[in-house]
Design an enzyme around this catalytic site. Structure first.
Site, PDB file in Angstrom:
ATOM      1  CE  LYS A   9      -6.000  -0.989  -8.425  1.00  0.00           C
ATOM      2  NZ  LYS A   9      -5.460   0.163  -7.665  1.00  0.00           N
ATOM      3  CE1 TYR A  49      -2.462  -2.239  -3.958  1.00  0.00           C
ATOM      4  CE2 TYR A  49      -4.471  -3.191  -3.047  1.00  0.00           C
ATOM      5  CZ  TYR A  49      -3.804  -2.561  -4.082  1.00  0.00           C
ATOM      6  OH  TYR A  49      -4.472  -2.253  -5.251  1.00  0.00           O
ATOM      7  CG  ASN A 112      -5.909   3.544  -9.284  1.00  0.00           C
ATOM      8  OD1 ASN A 112      -6.227   2.382  -9.105  1.00  0.00           O
ATOM      9  ND2 ASN A 112      -4.876   4.108  -8.699  1.00  0.00           N
ATOM     10  CG  HIS A 115      -2.017  -4.027  -9.083  1.00  0.00           C
ATOM     11  ND1 HIS A 115      -1.291  -3.250  -8.220  1.00  0.00           N
ATOM     12  CD2 HIS A 115      -1.236  -5.097  -9.390  1.00  0.00           C
ATOM     13  CE1 HIS A 115      -0.112  -3.840  -8.000  1.00  0.00           C
ATOM     14  NE2 HIS A 115      -0.059  -4.965  -8.698  1.00  0.00           N
ATOM     15  CD  GLU A 126       2.268  -7.121  -7.376  1.00  0.00           C
ATOM     16  OE1 GLU A 126       1.904  -7.029  -8.565  1.00  0.00           O
ATOM     17  OE2 GLU A 126       2.656  -6.149  -6.700  1.00  0.00           O
TER      18      GLU A 126
END
Ligand code: DAT
Ligand code: MG
Length: 147
Positions: A9, A49, A112, A115, A126
């Site tokens: 990310k 998402y 975090n 993904h 995805e």
């Protein structure tokens, strides 16, 4: 062979953690089949998402994931979806164990770092939200017999 969509990310890119995260995935024995540095569009983010649409943190999630370049990857291996999520660690930083990517490098839950798809079905959806089929490399690694 199973494939998964992994994405470093914007926080991981900004912090210069691409190399160290990729090393952990290579060390585990997964095979890299595609990778590129991209800026996620609003449309891709909402699709990616979609399962979180309507939740209070959804707008921030879309803003965050489109805020700078991400390192989008496809990895292959036996049970790679579940095994890569073990390597990544739990979503909440308070639960991500040391030894995992999030446990070792992340200190705030939304930031975090990476993904990982949560099922082979999510992975398929995805992967093709970010890659065209001809971007996925097909090759063998002789080391596979030793993993
Ligand atoms: P994961 O990324 O481990 O698959 P998820 O799919 O449940 O976790 O959520 C996607 C991302 O949304 C997650 O990486 C961080 C953020 N997120 C999840 N739950 C959150 C919460 N309660 N508050 C803020 N951000 C949250
Ligand atoms: Mg998820």
């Amino acid at each position: 062979m199973e494939q998964t969509y992994l994405m470093i990310k914007p926080d991981g890119v900004q912090r210069g953690l691409i190399g160290r995260i990729v090393s952990r995935l290579e060390d585990k024995g997964f095979k890299l089949v595609a990778a590129k540095l991209i800026t996620v569009t609003d449309e891709q983010a909402k699709k990616h998402y979609a399962e979180h649409a309507g939740k209070d943190f959804f707008p921030n999630l879309v803003t965050f994931i489109t805020s700078g370049p991400v390192f989008a990857m496809v990895w292959e291996g036996d049970d790679v979806v579940a095994l890569s999520r073990l390597l990544i660690g739990k979503t909440r930083v308070g639960e991500a164990l040391p030894g995992t990517i999030r446990g070792d490098f992340a200190s705030h839950t939304p930031l975090n770092l990476i993904h990982g798809s949560d099922s082979p079905e999510s992975a398929e959806r995805e992967i093709f939200n970010f890659f065209a089929a001809d971007e996925l490399a097909k090759y063998n690694k002789d080391i596979a017999a030793w993993l």
